[in-house]
Design an enzyme around this catalytic site. Structure first.
Site, short mmCIF file in Angstrom:
data_model
loop_
_atom_site.label_atom_id
_atom_site.label_comp_id
_atom_site.label_asym_id
_atom_site.label_seq_id
_atom_site.Cartn_x
_atom_site.Cartn_y
_atom_site.Cartn_z
N HIS A 1 -28.65 26.07 -50.13
CA HIS A 1 -28.23 27.01 -51.17
C HIS A 1 -26.71 27.25 -51.10
CE1 HIS A 1 -27.97 30.49 -53.78
NE2 HIS A 1 -27.35 31.13 -52.81
N HIS B 1 -23.34 26.78 -53.96
CA HIS B 1 -22.12 27.57 -54.21
C HIS B 1 -20.81 26.78 -54.15
CE1 HIS B 1 -23.49 31.74 -54.51
NE2 HIS B 1 -24.39 31.48 -53.59
N GLU C 1 -24.87 33.88 -59.17
CA GLU C 1 -26.16 33.33 -58.76
C GLU C 1 -26.99 32.76 -59.91
OE1 GLU C 1 -26.97 32.68 -55.79
OE2 GLU C 1 -25.88 34.08 -54.51
N SER D 1 -29.59 25.47 -56.81
CA SER D 1 -30.26 25.05 -55.58
C SER D 1 -31.77 25.19 -55.67
CB SER D 1 -29.71 25.84 -54.38
OG SER D 1 -29.93 27.22 -54.56
#
Ligand code: PHE
Ligand code: FE
Length: 295
Positions: free
Chosen positions: A119, A124, A165, A184
């Site tokens: 993730h 990111h 997010e 993700s």
């Protein structure tokens, strides 16, 4: 966790990853690569390519940091897990991205309570290769320290949730993903664009700050920006008066629709852009996501 210091920084210890851990990365990576062509935004795909994050295995943070640093001045700091809010914001404000090192187990491919290295790094870090987004994340860190002082963290956390997010961006070709929580997640990267159920609403700062979210299911609402310049401009004003203004207004439920909302249609990816995979095949509707709530 004996290595943890007051800044929570640890060593990644790349050579200690097992072959099984690298194999899990490869599985996750290859699955997302197939899904994200035609779904992720160009800025993300360019960042991923620029970083040379590949199917080979879990990347060495030092190598990624050197590339990232040259591009936008960001670096990755290895941490053991979620760090306290003030530590997290201070890192972002200093253009440091705290990343977990551990990878989920094979029986957790689709569901995880906490962010893991897939993730954090796959989701990111590629976005931080984009200069405008890189500046946005630093500004968010500074804004986080301020929101903490002012006691308005929950409102700022919603902005993170619905942009960093779970953000979507409108392009000439249709809606695309830029939110790391989606990038993700195999299930949500299909659901957020293809499923008729969730709302896809035009981004509005105050609307976002008032909207609750659930950390244990796919989003009921996504917010769509036109470009990163718009996001950066919308979040540039001093939030102190905005927090005060919003504090007296009711919160908005995750699934609610207001008369002034503008909805976008669900996206139908063209056939040539990879195989169609049904959301059903990827498992249950609830869950396959990481929870990164910071409130
Ligand atoms: N302008 C915000 C403030 O005054 C800071 C911020 C910028 C927060 C970008 C989030 C994102 O608090
Ligand atoms: Fe995250």
């Amino acid at each position: 966790m004996s290595e943890a210091r007051t800044d929570y920084a640890i060593k990644q210890d790349w050579s200690a990853y097992s072959e099984e851990e690298h194999a899990i990365w490869r599985l996750l990576f290859e699955r997302q690569q197939r899904l994200l062509a035609g779904r992720a935004c160009r800025e993300y795909l360019d960042g991923l390519e620029g970083l040379g994050v590949a199917a080979g295995g879990i990347p060495d943070f030092r190598r990624l940091s050197d590339i990232l640093d040259r591009a936008t001045g960001w670096r990755i700091v290895a941490v053991p897990g979620l760090v306290p809010d003030d530590v997290f914001f201070a890192y972002l404000a200093a253009r440091r991205f705290p990343s977990t090192c551990f990878i989920r187990r094979r029986d957790q491919l689709d569901y995880l309570q906490e962010p893991d290295v897939f993730h954090d790094i796959y989701g990111h870090v590629p976005m931080l290769m984009n200069p405008v987004f890189a500046d946005y994340m630093q500004a968010y860190g500074q804004g986080g320290l301020k929101a903490l002082r002012l006691g308005h963290l929950p409102r700022l956390a919603r902005l993170y949730w619905y942009t960093v997010e779970f953000g979507l961006i409108a392009t000439q070709e249709g809606l695309r993903i830029y939110g790391s929580g989606i990038l993700s997640s195999a299930g949500e990267s299909l659901y957020c664009l293809d499923d008729p159920q969730p709302h896809r609403l035009r981004f509005d700062l105050r609307r976002v700050m008032r909207t609750r979210y659930h950390i244990d299911r796919y989003q009921e609402s996504y917010f769509v920006i036109d470009d990163f310049g718009q996001l950066f401009a919308a979040t540039r004003p001093d939030f102190a008066p905005i927090y005060r203004e919003i504090a007296v207004l009711p919160e908005i439920a995750a699934e609610a629709i207001l008369p002034e909302d503008r909805e976008y249609a669900a996206f139908q990816p063209p056939k040539k852009e990879g195989p169609r995979v049904s959301t059903a095949r990827l498992g249950k509707k609830e869950g396959p996501r990481v929870s990164t709530a910071r409130v």
